[in-house]
Design a protein around this motif. Structure first.
Motif, PDB file in Angstrom:
ATOM      1  N   ALA A  90       0.834  -1.200   0.000  1.00  0.00           N
ATOM      2  CA  ALA A  90       0.000   0.000   0.000  1.00  0.00           C
ATOM      3  C   ALA A  90       0.872   1.255   0.000  1.00  0.00           C
ATOM      4  CB  ALA A  90      -0.934  -0.002   1.213  1.00  0.00           C
ATOM      5  N   THR A  91       1.958   1.211   0.762  1.00  0.00           N
ATOM      6  CA  THR A  91       2.839   2.373   0.836  1.00  0.00           C
ATOM      7  C   THR A  91       3.576   2.581  -0.482  1.00  0.00           C
ATOM      8  OG1 THR A  91       3.029   2.051   3.220  1.00  0.00           O
ATOM      9  CG2 THR A  91       4.636   3.508   2.197  1.00  0.00           C
ATOM     10  N   ALA A  92       3.893   1.491  -1.185  1.00  0.00           N
ATOM     11  CA  ALA A  92       4.477   1.634  -2.520  1.00  0.00           C
ATOM     12  C   ALA A  92       3.473   2.309  -3.459  1.00  0.00           C
ATOM     13  CB  ALA A  92       4.907   0.272  -3.059  1.00  0.00           C
ATOM     14  N   CYS A  93       2.198   1.967  -3.327  1.00  0.00           N
ATOM     15  CA  CYS A  93       1.148   2.651  -4.114  1.00  0.00           C
ATOM     16  C   CYS A  93       1.095   4.129  -3.739  1.00  0.00           C
ATOM     17  CB  CYS A  93      -0.211   1.999  -3.879  1.00  0.00           C
ATOM     18  SG  CYS A  93      -0.363   0.339  -4.560  1.00  0.00           S
ATOM     19  N   PHE A  94       1.226   4.432  -2.459  1.00  0.00           N
ATOM     20  CA  PHE A  94       1.270   5.813  -1.966  1.00  0.00           C
ATOM     21  C   PHE A  94       2.392   6.576  -2.684  1.00  0.00           C
ATOM     22  CE2 PHE A  94       3.185   8.937   0.842  1.00  0.00           C
ATOM     23  CZ  PHE A  94       2.115   9.624   1.387  1.00  0.00           C
ATOM     24  N   VAL A  95       3.583   5.954  -2.745  1.00  0.00           N
ATOM     25  CA  VAL A  95       4.730   6.600  -3.395  1.00  0.00           C
ATOM     26  C   VAL A  95       4.436   6.835  -4.875  1.00  0.00           C
ATOM     27  CG1 VAL A  95       7.149   6.305  -4.082  1.00  0.00           C
ATOM     28  CG2 VAL A  95       6.440   5.747  -1.746  1.00  0.00           C
ATOM     29  N   GLN A  96       3.878   5.843  -5.544  1.00  0.00           N
ATOM     30  CA  GLN A  96       3.582   6.015  -6.967  1.00  0.00           C
ATOM     31  C   GLN A  96       2.542   7.115  -7.176  1.00  0.00           C
ATOM     32  OE1 GLN A  96       5.135   5.380  -9.481  1.00  0.00           O
ATOM     33  NE2 GLN A  96       3.910   4.816 -11.240  1.00  0.00           N
ATOM     34  N   ASN A  97       1.519   7.158  -6.329  1.00  0.00           N
ATOM     35  CA  ASN A  97       0.543   8.256  -6.433  1.00  0.00           C
ATOM     36  C   ASN A  97       1.239   9.605  -6.308  1.00  0.00           C
ATOM     37  OD1 ASN A  97      -1.608   6.499  -6.722  1.00  0.00           O
ATOM     38  ND2 ASN A  97      -2.503   6.915  -4.715  1.00  0.00           N
ATOM     39  N   PHE A  98       2.131   9.709  -5.324  1.00  0.00           N
ATOM     40  CA  PHE A  98       2.871  10.963  -5.126  1.00  0.00           C
ATOM     41  C   PHE A  98       3.683  11.291  -6.379  1.00  0.00           C
ATOM     42  CE2 PHE A  98       6.591  13.443  -4.113  1.00  0.00           C
ATOM     43  CZ  PHE A  98       6.072  14.466  -3.339  1.00  0.00           C
ATOM     44  N   ASN A  99       4.413  10.302  -6.888  1.00  0.00           N
ATOM     45  CA  ASN A  99       5.259  10.522  -8.070  1.00  0.00           C
ATOM     46  C   ASN A  99       4.438  11.012  -9.258  1.00  0.00           C
ATOM     47  OD1 ASN A  99       7.470   9.618  -6.621  1.00  0.00           O
ATOM     48  ND2 ASN A  99       7.538   7.613  -7.591  1.00  0.00           N
ATOM     49  N   LEU A 100       3.284  10.405  -9.473  1.00  0.00           N
ATOM     50  CA  LEU A 100       2.448  10.791 -10.610  1.00  0.00           C
ATOM     51  C   LEU A 100       1.837  12.182 -10.425  1.00  0.00           C
ATOM     52  CD1 LEU A 100       0.723   7.363 -11.332  1.00  0.00           C
ATOM     53  CD2 LEU A 100       2.597   8.435 -12.629  1.00  0.00           C
ATOM     54  N   ALA A 101       1.403  12.486  -9.212  1.00  0.00           N
ATOM     55  CA  ALA A 101       0.838  13.822  -8.946  1.00  0.00           C
ATOM     56  C   ALA A 101       1.895  14.900  -9.165  1.00  0.00           C
ATOM     57  CB  ALA A 101       0.281  13.883  -7.525  1.00  0.00           C
ATOM     58  N   ALA A 102       3.119  14.643  -8.708  1.00  0.00           N
ATOM     59  CA  ALA A 102       4.209  15.604  -8.900  1.00  0.00           C
ATOM     60  C   ALA A 102       4.526  15.761 -10.384  1.00  0.00           C
ATOM     61  CB  ALA A 102       5.447  15.156  -8.122  1.00  0.00           C
ATOM     62  N   TRP A 103       4.614  14.643 -11.097  1.00  0.00           N
ATOM     63  CA  TRP A 103       4.970  14.679 -12.517  1.00  0.00           C
ATOM     64  C   TRP A 103       3.949  15.475 -13.323  1.00  0.00           C
ATOM     65  CZ3 TRP A 103       9.393  13.930 -14.745  1.00  0.00           C
ATOM     66  CH2 TRP A 103       9.459  13.808 -16.130  1.00  0.00           C
ATOM     67  N   GLU A 104       2.686  15.313 -12.980  1.00  0.00           N
ATOM     68  CA  GLU A 104       1.631  16.042 -13.679  1.00  0.00           C
ATOM     69  C   GLU A 104       1.828  17.551 -13.560  1.00  0.00           C
ATOM     70  OE1 GLU A 104      -2.057  17.900 -14.699  1.00  0.00           O
ATOM     71  OE2 GLU A 104      -1.351  17.847 -12.640  1.00  0.00           O
ATOM     72  N   GLU A 105       2.509  17.984 -12.488  1.00  0.00           N
ATOM     73  CA  GLU A 105       2.775  19.416 -12.260  1.00  0.00           C
ATOM     74  C   GLU A 105       4.171  19.827 -12.731  1.00  0.00           C
ATOM     75  OE1 GLU A 105       0.807  21.808 -10.898  1.00  0.00           O
ATOM     76  OE2 GLU A 105      -0.895  20.491 -10.536  1.00  0.00           O
ATOM     77  N   GLY A 106       4.885  18.900 -13.421  1.00  0.00           N
ATOM     78  CA  GLY A 106       6.213  19.237 -13.934  1.00  0.00           C
ATOM     79  C   GLY A 106       7.338  19.021 -12.946  1.00  0.00           C
ATOM     80  N   VAL A 107       7.072  18.303 -11.870  1.00  0.00           N
ATOM     81  CA  VAL A 107       8.076  18.035 -10.842  1.00  0.00           C
ATOM     82  C   VAL A 107       8.443  16.561 -10.894  1.00  0.00           C
ATOM     83  CG1 VAL A 107       8.526  18.027  -8.346  1.00  0.00           C
ATOM     84  CG2 VAL A 107       7.319  19.943  -9.400  1.00  0.00           C
ATOM     85  N   GLY A 108       9.741  16.299 -10.841  1.00  0.00           N
ATOM     86  CA  GLY A 108      10.223  14.931 -10.930  1.00  0.00           C
ATOM     87  C   GLY A 108      10.641  14.366  -9.586  1.00  0.00           C
ATOM     88  N   THR A 109      10.835  13.056  -9.577  1.00  0.00           N
ATOM     89  CA  THR A 109      11.244  12.359  -8.362  1.00  0.00           C
ATOM     90  C   THR A 109      12.299  11.311  -8.690  1.00  0.00           C
ATOM     91  OG1 THR A 109       9.461  10.750  -8.609  1.00  0.00           O
ATOM     92  CG2 THR A 109       9.023  12.652  -7.190  1.00  0.00           C
ATOM     93  N   PHE A 110      13.038  10.963  -7.666  1.00  0.00           N
ATOM     94  CA  PHE A 110      14.005   9.872  -7.716  1.00  0.00           C
ATOM     95  C   PHE A 110      13.762   9.027  -6.478  1.00  0.00           C
ATOM     96  CE2 PHE A 110      18.262   8.376  -6.276  1.00  0.00           C
ATOM     97  CZ  PHE A 110      18.502   7.470  -7.290  1.00  0.00           C
ATOM     98  N   TRP A 111      13.433   7.753  -6.666  1.00  0.00           N
ATOM     99  CA  TRP A 111      13.081   6.838  -5.577  1.00  0.00           C
ATOM    100  C   TRP A 111      14.307   6.001  -5.272  1.00  0.00           C
ATOM    101  CZ3 TRP A 111       7.937   3.636  -6.052  1.00  0.00           C
ATOM    102  CH2 TRP A 111       7.734   2.860  -4.914  1.00  0.00           C
ATOM    103  N   SER A 112      14.904   6.209  -4.106  1.00  0.00           N
ATOM    104  CA  SER A 112      16.136   5.524  -3.723  1.00  0.00           C
ATOM    105  C   SER A 112      15.885   4.558  -2.568  1.00  0.00           C
ATOM    106  CB  SER A 112      17.187   6.559  -3.291  1.00  0.00           C
ATOM    107  OG  SER A 112      18.310   5.915  -2.732  1.00  0.00           O
ATOM    108  N   SER A 113      16.628   3.458  -2.571  1.00  0.00           N
ATOM    109  CA  SER A 113      16.538   2.489  -1.476  1.00  0.00           C
ATOM    110  C   SER A 113      17.674   2.666  -0.472  1.00  0.00           C
ATOM    111  CB  SER A 113      16.560   1.061  -2.041  1.00  0.00           C
ATOM    112  OG  SER A 113      17.780   0.838  -2.728  1.00  0.00           O
ATOM    113  N   ILE A 114      18.403   3.766  -0.537  1.00  0.00           N
ATOM    114  CA  ILE A 114      19.578   3.983   0.310  1.00  0.00           C
ATOM    115  C   ILE A 114      19.276   3.829   1.802  1.00  0.00           C
ATOM    116  CG2 ILE A 114      19.303   6.497   0.458  1.00  0.00           C
ATOM    117  CD1 ILE A 114      22.370   6.713   0.407  1.00  0.00           C
ATOM    118  N   GLY A 115      18.075   4.165   2.198  1.00  0.00           N
ATOM    119  CA  GLY A 115      17.738   4.130   3.622  1.00  0.00           C
ATOM    120  C   GLY A 115      17.561   2.737   4.186  1.00  0.00           C
ATOM    121  N   ALA A 116      17.575   1.711   3.348  1.00  0.00           N
ATOM    122  CA  ALA A 116      17.366   0.345   3.837  1.00  0.00           C
ATOM    123  C   ALA A 116      18.589  -0.193   4.576  1.00  0.00           C
ATOM    124  CB  ALA A 116      17.000  -0.570   2.675  1.00  0.00           C
ATOM    125  N   LYS A 117      19.751   0.367   4.343  1.00  0.00           N
ATOM    126  CA  LYS A 117      20.962  -0.080   5.031  1.00  0.00           C
ATOM    127  C   LYS A 117      20.851   0.265   6.518  1.00  0.00           C
ATOM    128  CE  LYS A 117      23.900   0.661   1.013  1.00  0.00           C
ATOM    129  NZ  LYS A 117      24.949   1.484   0.430  1.00  0.00           N
TER     130      LYS A 117
END
Length: 161
Positions: A90-117
């Motif tokens: 569900a949280t991955a869906c949350f992230v994708q919703n956020f990414n798409l909403a931002a993109w629609e407004e011309g804002v990009g995202t980069f999804w990193s897994s760096i915090g898993a360490k």
């Protein structure tokens, strides 16, 4: 842009302009992201806004493309393994919703897994009863990459008897 255009044109951005994204926009995208499907309405997501000091401690190899805004998206564990897995999805869906909403407004995202360490989980203050779904860099694209080739969906479909 219609939703199919947003989905098909969205790209992972690795270089950002220094221009700040208005906080009201980010909050509106987070609110829209919260409409993600989530079993039993657990709403398992939690957001940690990452400041300069924490960002420096993460020591990302590209400094997240110099994005002006950075946040960690966490997913709370459930009462069972299945619920924990459902919450992460569900949280991955949350992230994708956020990414798409931002993109629609011309804002990009980069999804990193760096915090898993382990060290980075500690730096981000992630409690043991949460999973880190990703660190999101957010900003206006400095470069928009060409789309990468995808396998045709017909090769991914299996019809069951």
């Amino acid at each position: 842009m219609n939703v199919l255009d947003v989905i098909q044109t969205r790209r992972t951005i690795k270089k950002f302009k220094p221009d700040a994204v208005k906080e009201e926009l980010i909050i509106s995208w987070l609110q829209a992201a919260a409409m993600a499907p989530n079993h039993r309405m657990t709403e398992p997501w939690e957001i940690h806004i990452i400041g300069k000091e924490t960002r420096a401690k993460l020591n990302h190899k590209t400094n997240f493309g110099n994005a002006p805004f950075l946040m960690a998206v966490l997913s709370k564990h459930g009462a069972t393994k299945i619920e924990t897995d459902e919450n992460a999805m569900a949280t991955a869906c949350f992230v994708q919703n956020f990414n798409l909403a931002a993109w629609e407004e011309g804002v990009g995202t980069f999804w990193s897994s760096i915090g898993a360490k382990g060290k980075n989980r500690e730096t981000l203050g992630i409690p043991d009863n949460y999973d880190l779904i990703g660190v999101l860099a957010v900003g206006y694209p400095g470069e928009i990459p060409d789309p990468k080739p995808r396998t045709t969906i017909q090769n991914k479909i299996k019809i069951l008897p």
